[in-house]
Design an enzyme around this catalytic site. Structure first.
Site, PDB file in Angstrom:
ATOM      1  CG  LEU A   1      10.272 -17.794  -2.986  1.00  0.00           C
ATOM      2  CD1 LEU A   1      11.067 -16.972  -2.095  1.00  0.00           C
ATOM      3  CD2 LEU A   1       9.106 -16.695  -3.714  1.00  0.00           C
TER       4      LEU A   1
ATOM      5  CG  HIS B   1      -0.042   1.792  -9.168  1.00  0.00           C
ATOM      6  ND1 HIS B   1      -0.479   1.610  -8.014  1.00  0.00           N
ATOM      7  CD2 HIS B   1      -0.896   2.636  -9.672  1.00  0.00           C
ATOM      8  CE1 HIS B   1      -0.913   1.483  -7.425  1.00  0.00           C
ATOM      9  NE2 HIS B   1      -1.408   2.189  -8.794  1.00  0.00           N
TER      10      HIS B   1
ATOM     11  CG  ASP C   1      -1.872   0.981   1.089  1.00  0.00           C
ATOM     12  OD1 ASP C   1      -2.554   1.588   0.101  1.00  0.00           O
ATOM     13  OD2 ASP C   1      -2.928   1.421   1.904  1.00  0.00           O
TER      14      ASP C   1
HETATM   15  C1  FPP Z   1      -2.122   0.418  -3.723  1.00  0.00           C
HETATM   16  O1  FPP Z   1      -1.503   1.431  -3.040  1.00  0.00           O
HETATM   17  C2  FPP Z   1      -1.766  -0.680  -4.276  1.00  0.00           C
HETATM   18  C3  FPP Z   1      -2.307  -1.456  -5.625  1.00  0.00           C
HETATM   19  C4  FPP Z   1      -3.937  -1.327  -5.199  1.00  0.00           C
HETATM   20  C5  FPP Z   1      -1.955  -2.157  -6.273  1.00  0.00           C
HETATM   21  C6  FPP Z   1      -0.548  -3.145  -6.078  1.00  0.00           C
HETATM   22  C7  FPP Z   1       0.111  -2.758  -7.043  1.00  0.00           C
HETATM   23  C8  FPP Z   1       1.673  -2.861  -7.562  1.00  0.00           C
HETATM   24  C9  FPP Z   1       2.411  -2.910  -5.959  1.00  0.00           C
HETATM   25  C10 FPP Z   1       1.898  -2.613  -8.712  1.00  0.00           C
HETATM   26  C11 FPP Z   1       1.444  -4.168  -9.311  1.00  0.00           C
HETATM   27  C12 FPP Z   1       2.051  -5.623  -9.098  1.00  0.00           C
HETATM   28  C13 FPP Z   1       3.095  -5.906  -9.364  1.00  0.00           C
HETATM   29  C14 FPP Z   1       3.044  -7.363  -8.614  1.00  0.00           C
HETATM   30  C15 FPP Z   1       3.328  -5.718 -10.422  1.00  0.00           C
HETATM   31  P1  FPP Z   1      -2.253   3.059  -3.808  1.00  0.00           P
HETATM   32  O2  FPP Z   1      -2.438   3.498  -5.072  1.00  0.00           O
HETATM   33  O3  FPP Z   1      -4.063   1.976  -3.052  1.00  0.00           O
HETATM   34  O4  FPP Z   1      -2.111   4.007  -3.024  1.00  0.00           O
HETATM   35  P2  FPP Z   1      -2.415   4.964  -2.118  1.00  0.00           P
HETATM   36  O5  FPP Z   1      -3.160   4.660  -0.810  1.00  0.00           O
HETATM   37  O6  FPP Z   1      -0.888   5.356  -1.317  1.00  0.00           O
HETATM   38  O7  FPP Z   1      -3.336   5.725  -3.015  1.00  0.00           O
END
Ligand code: FPP
Length: 240
Positions: A123, A29, A12
Site C-alpha cells: 500500500l 488531533h 475533519d
Molecule cells: C481538521 O480538523 C483536521 C486537521 C486540520 C488536521 C488533520 C490532522 C490529523 C488528523 C492528525 C495528524 C495526522 C497525521 C497523519 C499524523 P479540525 O481541527 O478542522 O476540526 P474542527 O473543524 O472540528 O475544528
C-alpha cells in the site's frame, strides 16, 4: 464497482470532537492521528493500494501558532513511532506538498522515510502536508513552463498532448487519481484537496467526526462506493 484502488481522506472534525469531550483541541488531533494510523491498517486489510491523508493544508497556516506547532510535532512523532511497523507491513510512505515551507528537520525525516520505505509495495500512504490543490496546479504550470523554455523544440508536441502532458508536472504523477474521497464531520466541500485529480472521484460525506471514524464507518463508505456507477462521462460502467 468493487474496492477503490485509491482513497483520499479529508480528516475533519478533530476540534469539534475535542469540544464534545471537553478536551483541548490538541487532544482531538492526537486522537485523529491514532485514527489515521488505524485507517491505513484497515485499508491494507481491505486491499486498497493507495491512501492519501490530507494532514495539513496550505491554508492551515492561518491557525494559531501553537496549534500549527502541535500538528507538526504530532506528524513527526507519528512518523517516528510508526514507520518501522508500517514498513514491515509493506507500506510505502510518500509526501505530497510544498516541502520548502517545512522545517529542515521535518524535510530530512521525510526524505529518510521515503527512501527507507521505497520498495514497500502493499500500500502507498501519501501524506499531504503543506498541500493545496491550487498550489499544486500552479507549481505544475511553472515547471511545465520551465520545461518548455528549456526544450523549445518539443513545444508543439507537448502542447498538442495537453492535458496529459501537464499531469506529468503535478507532484506525484505516478499515483492514480482517487476513486473515492471521504470527508468526515458533515462538511460537504473539497477544500483545495486534489483539485486536478478529483475530476471523476466519487465523493462520500459522513457526519461522523474524524476521531470517531472506525471500522464500521469505513465499511459503510466502501459499501456505498460499491453501489455507485462510474461512467467517466461515458454511458457504460467503466471497467475497473
Ligand atoms: C481538521 O480538523 C483536521 C486537521 C486540520 C488536521 C488533520 C490532522 C490529523 C488528523 C492528525 C495528524 C495526522 C497525521 C497523519 C499524523 P479540525 O481541527 O478542522 O476540526 P474542527 O473543524 O472540528 O475544528
Amino acid at each position: 464497482m468493487g474496492i477503490p484502488t485509491h482513497i483520499a481522506f479529508i480528516m475533519d472534525g478533530n476540534g469539534r470532537w475535542a469540544k464534545q469531550h471537553r478536551l483541548d483541541r490538541s487532544e482531538g488531533h492526537a486522537k485523529g492521528a491514532e485514527v489515521a494510523e488505524a485507517t491505513v491498517r484497515l485499508s491494507a486489510d481491505r486491499g486498497i493500494r493507495y491512501v492519501t491523508l490530507f494532514a495539513f493544508s496550505t491554508e492551515n497556516w492561518k491557525r494559531p501558532e501553537n496549534e500549527v506547532h502541535f500538528l507538526f510535532q504530532l506528524l513527526s512523532e507519528y512518523l517516528l513511532e510508526h514507520t518501522e511497523e508500517m514498513i514491515k507491513k509493506g507500506v510505502r510512505i510518500r509526501f505530497m506538498g510544498r516541502m520548502k515551507g517545512l522545517s529542515p528537520a521535518l524535510q530530512d525525516l521525510i526524505r529518510r522515510i521515503e527512501a527507507q520505505s521505497f520498495s514497500c509495495d502493499r500500500l502507498q500512504m501519501i501524506l499531504a502536508v503543506n498541500y493545496g490543490g491550487r498550489q499544486e496546479i500552479s507549481d505544475g504550470f511553472l515547471r511545465l513552463h520551465e520545461a518548455l523554455n528549456n526544450d523549445p523544440g518539443r513545444k508543439d508536441e507537448m502542447i498538442a498532448s495537453l492535458p496529459e502532458t501537464f499531469e506529468r508536472y503535478l507532484y506525484l504523477p505516478d499515483i492514480p487519481p482517487p476513486d473515492l474521497i471521504i470527508r468526515t464531520s458533515g462538511e460537504k466541500r473539497i477544500s483545495n484537496c486534489l483539485l486536478w485529480q478529483s475530476a471523476y472521484s466519487e465523493l462520500y460525506f459522513t457526519d461522523t467526526l474524524w476521531p470517531d471514524f472506525d471500522e464500521k464507518c469505513f465499511d459503510e463508505a466502501l459499501k456505498e462506493y460499491s453501489r455507485r456507477k462510474r461512467r467517466f462521462g461515458g454511458l457504460d460502467e467503466h471497467p475497473s
